[in-house]
Design an enzyme around this catalytic site. Structure first.
Site, PDB file in Angstrom:
ATOM      1  N   SER A 143     -55.524 -46.041 -22.354  1.00 25.61           N
ATOM      2  CA  SER A 143     -56.636 -45.240 -22.907  1.00 25.61           C
ATOM      3  C   SER A 143     -57.556 -44.805 -21.783  1.00 25.61           C
ATOM      4  CB  SER A 143     -57.431 -46.087 -23.904  1.00 25.61           C
ATOM      5  OG  SER A 143     -58.578 -45.397 -24.331  1.00 25.61           O
ATOM      6  N   TYR A 153     -62.004 -54.245 -24.633  1.00 24.71           N
ATOM      7  CA  TYR A 153     -61.057 -53.158 -24.905  1.00 24.71           C
ATOM      8  C   TYR A 153     -60.814 -52.342 -23.621  1.00 24.71           C
ATOM      9  CZ  TYR A 153     -58.710 -49.213 -27.077  1.00 24.71           C
ATOM     10  OH  TYR A 153     -57.778 -48.240 -27.390  1.00 24.71           O
TER      11      TYR A 153
HETATM   12  N1  LIG Z   1     -57.481 -43.619 -31.754  1.00 24.83           N
HETATM   13  C1  LIG Z   1     -57.973 -43.511 -30.541  1.00 24.83           C
HETATM   14  O1  LIG Z   1     -59.054 -42.895 -30.329  1.00 24.83           O
HETATM   15  C2  LIG Z   1     -57.219 -44.096 -29.368  1.00 24.83           C
HETATM   16  C3  LIG Z   1     -57.562 -43.633 -28.066  1.00 24.83           C
HETATM   17  C4  LIG Z   1     -56.871 -44.151 -26.976  1.00 24.83           C
HETATM   18  C5  LIG Z   1     -55.882 -45.103 -27.163  1.00 24.83           C
HETATM   19  N2  LIG Z   1     -55.582 -45.542 -28.414  1.00 24.83           N
HETATM   20  C6  LIG Z   1     -54.530 -46.557 -28.561  1.00 24.83           C
HETATM   21  O2  LIG Z   1     -53.493 -46.018 -29.366  1.00 24.83           O
HETATM   22  C7  LIG Z   1     -52.768 -47.078 -29.971  1.00 24.83           C
HETATM   23  C8  LIG Z   1     -52.567 -46.781 -31.447  1.00 24.83           C
HETATM   24  O3  LIG Z   1     -53.813 -46.759 -32.090  1.00 24.83           O
HETATM   25  P1  LIG Z   1     -54.148 -45.774 -33.300  1.00 24.83           P
HETATM   26  O4  LIG Z   1     -55.378 -45.044 -32.923  1.00 24.83           O
HETATM   27  O5  LIG Z   1     -52.954 -45.004 -33.681  1.00 24.83           O
HETATM   28  O6  LIG Z   1     -54.553 -46.854 -34.416  1.00 24.83           O
HETATM   29  P2  LIG Z   1     -54.087 -47.058 -35.940  1.00 24.83           P
HETATM   30  O7  LIG Z   1     -54.013 -45.753 -36.654  1.00 24.83           O
HETATM   31  O8  LIG Z   1     -55.015 -48.090 -36.470  1.00 24.83           O
HETATM   32  O9  LIG Z   1     -52.597 -47.664 -35.833  1.00 24.83           O
HETATM   33  C9  LIG Z   1     -52.362 -48.947 -35.310  1.00 24.83           C
HETATM   34  C10 LIG Z   1     -50.902 -49.314 -35.535  1.00 24.83           C
HETATM   35  O10 LIG Z   1     -50.653 -50.575 -34.874  1.00 24.83           O
HETATM   36  C11 LIG Z   1     -50.123 -51.516 -35.816  1.00 24.83           C
HETATM   37  N3  LIG Z   1     -50.619 -52.846 -35.450  1.00 24.83           N
HETATM   38  C12 LIG Z   1     -51.911 -53.247 -35.335  1.00 24.83           C
HETATM   39  N4  LIG Z   1     -51.979 -54.551 -35.024  1.00 24.83           N
HETATM   40  C13 LIG Z   1     -50.687 -54.996 -34.923  1.00 24.83           C
HETATM   41  C14 LIG Z   1     -50.101 -56.255 -34.653  1.00 24.83           C
HETATM   42  N5  LIG Z   1     -50.845 -57.363 -34.447  1.00 24.83           N
HETATM   43  N6  LIG Z   1     -48.755 -56.357 -34.620  1.00 24.83           N
HETATM   44  C15 LIG Z   1     -47.986 -55.276 -34.877  1.00 24.83           C
HETATM   45  N7  LIG Z   1     -48.490 -54.049 -35.142  1.00 24.83           N
HETATM   46  C16 LIG Z   1     -49.830 -53.913 -35.188  1.00 24.83           C
HETATM   47  C17 LIG Z   1     -50.624 -51.017 -37.188  1.00 24.83           C
HETATM   48  O11 LIG Z   1     -49.788 -51.419 -38.273  1.00 24.83           O
HETATM   49  P3  LIG Z   1     -50.066 -52.771 -39.134  1.00 24.83           P
HETATM   50  O12 LIG Z   1     -51.515 -52.819 -39.436  1.00 24.83           O
HETATM   51  O13 LIG Z   1     -49.178 -52.659 -40.339  1.00 24.83           O
HETATM   52  O14 LIG Z   1     -49.613 -53.891 -38.243  1.00 24.83           O
HETATM   53  C18 LIG Z   1     -50.527 -49.501 -36.990  1.00 24.83           C
HETATM   54  O15 LIG Z   1     -49.192 -49.079 -37.189  1.00 24.83           O
HETATM   55  C19 LIG Z   1     -53.555 -48.358 -29.693  1.00 24.83           C
HETATM   56  O16 LIG Z   1     -52.957 -49.067 -28.623  1.00 24.83           O
HETATM   57  C20 LIG Z   1     -54.924 -47.838 -29.266  1.00 24.83           C
HETATM   58  O17 LIG Z   1     -55.584 -48.749 -28.427  1.00 24.83           O
HETATM   59  C21 LIG Z   1     -56.229 -45.056 -29.534  1.00 24.83           C
END
Ligand SMILES: NC(=O)c1ccc[n+]([C@@H]2O[C@H](COP(=O)([O-])OP(=O)(O)OC[C@H]3O[C@@H](n4cnc5c(N)ncnc54)[C@H](OP(=O)(O)O)[C@@H]3O)[C@@H](O)[C@H]2O)c1
Length: 265
Positions: A143, A153
């Site tokens: 990120s 984070y």
């Molecule tokens: N959104 C942003 O602004 C942003 C920016 C930069 C980077 N990121 C990164 O992008 C990645 C994805 O995030 P997102 O924004 O797409 O969030 P999201 O919509 O909340 O999706 C998170 C996903 O991870 C799974 N997950 C969470 N905890 C888990 C665990 N303990 N074991 C297995 N699976 C797990 C969730 O499914 P379940 O709940 O069913 O397990 C879900 O499929 C993350 O690494 C985040 O740090 C996000």
């Protein structure tokens, strides 16, 4: 576009947000998929939709990546030479908002287990298996938050970038590639799950998950080790790397302050 053939990709956190967007983008290219997440019903639902829409084979692994035995199961799938995985997206993650000064260290443990330990362990398992075949791609979701100093984070995401670059050094010349993706703010479930409204973030700084996944995978195909989707965030990344560290810490305090005020409101 880029990576094609009868290939298989494993996407952690492939049921929501960025992970689901990576899964859709890869499915469009004809990849068979293995989706990993905790919620089994949702996994099956997403798998059925993708298999139906893109006529691909979709496997699911219900696993909590904070649990070492579950991580081991996913690693074993990556090591299975009878059904090789060509591309791994280590994407599962969430916000860790608990301060370092908090007496409760458990959110830090869970955060580092899922976003550091599991990412490194699964990268290693995939890398060893891919090296034998002389080809493969490992994509780790870091990120832009890793370029600032906003708590655990930021520290975790800085680790993911550094770990992936180190992995790329180890893999050099093997035919296997490692890429760290550094998105800015993306509209997903990430913020609502963390109780962050995101109202203090200007509209033009929000990215669309599908565009981020497409741009990141195009960078993977070009052999990039660091992928920063959009010109906007490439500029932010460059600025953060050239600003004096006290200024970076000042910016971090302002953004953290705005977030705290938003949570109180
Ligand atoms: N959104 C942003 O602004 C942003 C920016 C930069 C980077 N990121 C990164 O992008 C990645 C994805 O995030 P997102 O924004 O797409 O969030 P999201 O919509 O909340 O999706 C998170 C996903 O991870 C799974 N997950 C969470 N905890 C888990 C665990 N303990 N074991 C297995 N699976 C797990 C969730 O499914 P379940 O709940 O069913 O397990 C879900 O499929 C993350 O690494 C985040 O740090 C996000």
């Amino acid at each position: 576009m880029y990576l094609s053939g009868m290939l298989t990709a494993l996407v952690t956190g492939g049921t929501s947000g960025l992970g689901a967007a990576f899964a859709r983008s890869l499915a469009r290219e004809g990849f068979n998929l293995i989706l990993v997440a905790r919620n089994e019903d949702r996994l099956r639902e997403v798998a059925e939709d993708l298999a139906g829409e893109y006529s691909i084979h979709v496997e699911v692994i219900a696993a909590d990546l904070s649990d070492r035995e579950h991580v081991e199961r996913v690693a074993q799938r990556l090591a299975d030479t009878s059904a090789p995985v060509d591309l791994l997206v280590n994407n599962a993650g969430f916000s860790v908002g608990t301060p370092f000064l908090s007496e409760d260290f458990s959110p830090h443990d869970v955060g580092t287990d899922v976003m550091c330990r599991a990412v490194a362990l699964l990268s290693g398992a995939a890398g060893r298996s891919m090296m034998h075949r002389g080809t493969g791609w490992i994509v780790n979701i870091a990120s832009i938050a890793g370029c600032v100093t906003m708590g655990q984070y930021s520290s975790i995401k800085a680790y993911v970038t550094s770990m992936t670059e180190s992995l790329a050094v180890e893999l050099h010349g093997t035919g296997v590639q490692a890429t760290a993706v550094l998105p800015g703010w993306v509209r997903t479930e990430f913020h609502s799950r963390a109780g962050i409204a995101g109202s203090s973030i200007p509209n033009f700084m929000w990215l669309n998950a599908d565009s981020v996944a497409d741009e990141a995978l195009a960078d993977v195909a070009r052999g990039k080790v660091i992928s920063i989707p959009t010109i906007r965030y490439k500029t932010v990344f460059t600025a953060l790397h050239h600003l004096p560290r006290p200024t970076v810490r000042w910016i971090s305090r302002q953004v953290s302050g705005a977030r705290k005020r938003e949570k109180k409101a």
